[in-house]
Design a protein around this motif. Structure first.
Motif, PDB file in Angstrom:
ATOM      1  N   GLY A  94       8.268  14.967  15.049  1.00  0.00           N
ATOM      2  CA  GLY A  94       7.161  15.816  14.638  1.00  0.00           C
ATOM      3  C   GLY A  94       7.628  17.112  14.010  1.00  0.00           C
ATOM      4  N   ARG A  95       8.655  17.721  14.591  1.00  0.00           N
ATOM      5  CA  ARG A  95       9.176  18.966  14.010  1.00  0.00           C
ATOM      6  C   ARG A  95       9.771  18.699  12.629  1.00  0.00           C
ATOM      7  NH1 ARG A  95      10.292  19.772  19.568  1.00  0.00           N
ATOM      8  NH2 ARG A  95      12.336  18.756  19.393  1.00  0.00           N
ATOM      9  N   TYR A 119       0.838  -1.198   0.000  1.00  0.00           N
ATOM     10  CA  TYR A 119       0.000   0.000   0.000  1.00  0.00           C
ATOM     11  C   TYR A 119       0.871   1.244   0.000  1.00  0.00           C
ATOM     12  CZ  TYR A 119       0.995  -0.220   5.057  1.00  0.00           C
ATOM     13  OH  TYR A 119       1.620  -0.295   6.278  1.00  0.00           O
ATOM     14  N   LEU A 120       0.256   2.371  -0.289  1.00  0.00           N
ATOM     15  CA  LEU A 120       0.832   3.677  -0.040  1.00  0.00           C
ATOM     16  C   LEU A 120       0.234   4.182   1.261  1.00  0.00           C
ATOM     17  CD1 LEU A 120       0.511   5.356  -3.567  1.00  0.00           C
ATOM     18  CD2 LEU A 120       2.504   4.160  -2.625  1.00  0.00           C
ATOM     19  N   GLU A 121       1.074   4.670   2.165  1.00  0.00           N
ATOM     20  CA  GLU A 121       0.589   5.290   3.395  1.00  0.00           C
ATOM     21  C   GLU A 121       0.665   6.805   3.230  1.00  0.00           C
ATOM     22  OE1 GLU A 121       1.305   5.420   8.237  1.00  0.00           O
ATOM     23  OE2 GLU A 121       2.732   4.360   6.955  1.00  0.00           O
ATOM     24  N   LEU A 122      -0.411   7.481   3.572  1.00  0.00           N
ATOM     25  CA  LEU A 122      -0.485   8.933   3.474  1.00  0.00           C
ATOM     26  C   LEU A 122      -0.512   9.485   4.890  1.00  0.00           C
ATOM     27  CD1 LEU A 122      -3.285   9.110   0.746  1.00  0.00           C
ATOM     28  CD2 LEU A 122      -0.838   8.675   0.449  1.00  0.00           C
ATOM     29  N   LEU A 123       0.588  10.102   5.285  1.00  0.00           N
ATOM     30  CA  LEU A 123       0.758  10.577   6.655  1.00  0.00           C
ATOM     31  C   LEU A 123       0.510  12.082   6.689  1.00  0.00           C
ATOM     32  CD1 LEU A 123       1.668   8.997   9.228  1.00  0.00           C
ATOM     33  CD2 LEU A 123       3.943   9.964   8.866  1.00  0.00           C
ATOM     34  N   VAL A 124      -0.456  12.494   7.510  1.00  0.00           N
ATOM     35  CA  VAL A 124      -0.839  13.905   7.551  1.00  0.00           C
ATOM     36  C   VAL A 124      -0.935  14.379   8.999  1.00  0.00           C
ATOM     37  CG1 VAL A 124      -2.077  13.734   5.361  1.00  0.00           C
ATOM     38  CG2 VAL A 124      -3.326  13.393   7.503  1.00  0.00           C
ATOM     39  N   THR A 125      -1.020  15.680   9.164  1.00  0.00           N
ATOM     40  CA  THR A 125      -1.098  16.269  10.496  1.00  0.00           C
ATOM     41  C   THR A 125      -2.451  15.984  11.141  1.00  0.00           C
ATOM     42  OG1 THR A 125       0.374  18.055   9.819  1.00  0.00           O
ATOM     43  CG2 THR A 125      -0.961  18.428  11.791  1.00  0.00           C
ATOM     44  N   ASN A 126      -2.423  15.510  12.379  1.00  0.00           N
ATOM     45  CA  ASN A 126      -3.640  15.332  13.162  1.00  0.00           C
ATOM     46  C   ASN A 126      -3.640  16.242  14.391  1.00  0.00           C
ATOM     47  OD1 ASN A 126      -6.160  13.824  13.798  1.00  0.00           O
ATOM     48  ND2 ASN A 126      -4.974  13.152  15.581  1.00  0.00           N
ATOM     49  N   ASP A 127      -2.462  16.377  15.037  1.00  0.00           N
ATOM     50  CA  ASP A 127      -2.328  17.220  16.237  1.00  0.00           C
ATOM     51  C   ASP A 127      -1.020  17.985  16.110  1.00  0.00           C
ATOM     52  OD1 ASP A 127      -1.846  18.307  18.762  1.00  0.00           O
ATOM     53  OD2 ASP A 127      -2.707  16.607  19.828  1.00  0.00           O
ATOM     54  N   GLU A 128      -1.089  19.217  15.602  1.00  0.00           N
ATOM     55  CA  GLU A 128       0.134  19.982  15.341  1.00  0.00           C
ATOM     56  C   GLU A 128       0.881  20.292  16.632  1.00  0.00           C
ATOM     57  OE1 GLU A 128       1.600  23.887  12.804  1.00  0.00           O
ATOM     58  OE2 GLU A 128      -0.356  22.958  12.426  1.00  0.00           O
ATOM     59  N   ARG A 129       0.157  20.481  17.721  1.00  0.00           N
ATOM     60  CA  ARG A 129       0.821  20.745  18.994  1.00  0.00           C
ATOM     61  C   ARG A 129       1.666  19.558  19.419  1.00  0.00           C
ATOM     62  NH1 ARG A 129      -2.142  22.788  24.597  1.00  0.00           N
ATOM     63  NH2 ARG A 129      -0.241  22.930  25.865  1.00  0.00           N
ATOM     64  N   GLU A 130       1.133  18.349  19.283  1.00  0.00           N
ATOM     65  CA  GLU A 130       1.894  17.154  19.623  1.00  0.00           C
ATOM     66  C   GLU A 130       3.095  17.007  18.703  1.00  0.00           C
ATOM     67  OE1 GLU A 130       3.295  13.759  21.344  1.00  0.00           O
ATOM     68  OE2 GLU A 130       1.715  15.066  22.111  1.00  0.00           O
ATOM     69  N   LEU A 131       2.910  17.235  17.419  1.00  0.00           N
ATOM     70  CA  LEU A 131       4.021  17.137  16.478  1.00  0.00           C
ATOM     71  C   LEU A 131       5.131  18.122  16.829  1.00  0.00           C
ATOM     72  CD1 LEU A 131       2.079  16.748  13.122  1.00  0.00           C
ATOM     73  CD2 LEU A 131       3.703  15.105  14.064  1.00  0.00           C
ATOM     74  N   GLY A 132       4.764  19.303  17.252  1.00  0.00           N
ATOM     75  CA  GLY A 132       5.752  20.312  17.580  1.00  0.00           C
ATOM     76  C   GLY A 132       6.547  20.027  18.831  1.00  0.00           C
ATOM     77  N   SER A 133       6.155  19.001  19.584  1.00  0.00           N
ATOM     78  CA  SER A 133       6.834  18.689  20.843  1.00  0.00           C
ATOM     79  C   SER A 133       7.915  17.627  20.707  1.00  0.00           C
ATOM     80  CB  SER A 133       5.805  18.226  21.882  1.00  0.00           C
ATOM     81  OG  SER A 133       5.279  16.940  21.545  1.00  0.00           O
ATOM     82  N   THR A 134       8.115  17.049  19.512  1.00  0.00           N
ATOM     83  CA  THR A 134       9.095  15.975  19.338  1.00  0.00           C
ATOM     84  C   THR A 134      10.004  16.270  18.152  1.00  0.00           C
ATOM     85  OG1 THR A 134       7.699  14.665  17.845  1.00  0.00           O
ATOM     86  CG2 THR A 134       7.436  14.295  20.234  1.00  0.00           C
ATOM     87  N   ASP A 135      11.182  15.646  18.155  1.00  0.00           N
ATOM     88  CA  ASP A 135      12.102  15.804  17.022  1.00  0.00           C
ATOM     89  C   ASP A 135      11.476  15.284  15.738  1.00  0.00           C
ATOM     90  OD1 ASP A 135      14.007  16.926  18.671  1.00  0.00           O
ATOM     91  OD2 ASP A 135      15.147  15.067  18.940  1.00  0.00           O
TER      92      ASP A 135
END
Length: 223
Positions: A70-71, A52-68
């Motif tokens: 995610g950033r 398959y192709l996996e399509l990875l998108v933003t769900n929680d930008e605050r959480e993403l901004g808290s990890t290497d």
């Protein structure tokens, strides 16, 4: 070993959904949230190999901004859809992890866990070399699954949910630039047996994915 899936990333699902449908006739399904602040959609393939192709998108930008991770995800998707990574299925994840450590002199980060899909189904997995692969951008990481029969049983339902206009049937290969780590990249486990074309003049990134379909071969490229 064989290619399991290729990961495409974007801030939202809309541009990926539109591109894959308009250019290739591929639909998408699922949309499961992940603990890291992303959500995963898939383009299921009509094959018992469960590619398959996996399509990875933003769900929680605050959480993403808290990890290497995610950033880095936010940085890499800032200018629009992009290829992020790819995964290879291995029958012996522990042995593959040891081989990665021998080749790189780095801890391969062997992890075991379980994903929960949007429909509630659980997918146990083991993973190795994700961080090395993520930083490389062109070398795959490695996966094994605890329930391959259950994975195969889900394909028919995923295909119905995706509603493809053109059904993809196999991941035929990738086109990439060279890895930044030439000292050991050529010895990356399994790479010599996979359909990967390396263009030395390109940057360290995936530039195209070759897909077999019921209507003939197609090449997925991003703007």
């Amino acid at each position: 070993m064989r290619i399991d899936h290729v990961i495409l990333g974007a801030r939202t699902i809309a541009p990926l959904r539109e591109l894959l449908w308009e250019r290739h006739g591929f639909g998408i399904t699922d949309g499961s949230p992940n603990p890291d602040g992303t959500a995963s959609w898939i383009v299921p393939f009509d094959t018992p190999d469960v590619q398959y192709l996996e399509l990875l998108v933003t769900n929680d930008e605050r959480e993403l901004g808290s990890t290497d991770f995610g950033r880095a995800f936010l940085e890499r998707t800032a200018d629009g859809p992009t290829f992020l990574n790819w995964a290879v299925l291995t029958d012996d994840i522990a042995a593959t992890a040891r081989r990665v450590e021998q080749v790189t002199g780095t801890d391969p980060g062997l992890l075991r866990g379980e994903s929960v899909r949007a429909d509630g189904q659980r997918v146990p997995w083991a993973e190795a070399a994700f961080d090395l692969s993520w930083r490389s951008r062109v070398l795959p990481f490695f996966l094994s699954y605890g329930n391959p029969a259950d994975r195969a049983d889900r394909v028919a339902g995923d295909l119905r949910a995706a509603g493809h206009r053109v059904r993809p049937t196999a991941l035929a290969g990738l086109v990439t630039g060279p890895a930044r780590e030439p000292a050991w990249a050529r010895r990356w486990p399994g790479l010599e047996g996979l359909a990967v074309t390396v263009h030395d003049t390109a940057g360290p990134e995936i530039t195209a994915v070759r897909v077999e379909t019921g209507a003939g071969d197609t090449v997925v490229q991003l703007p």
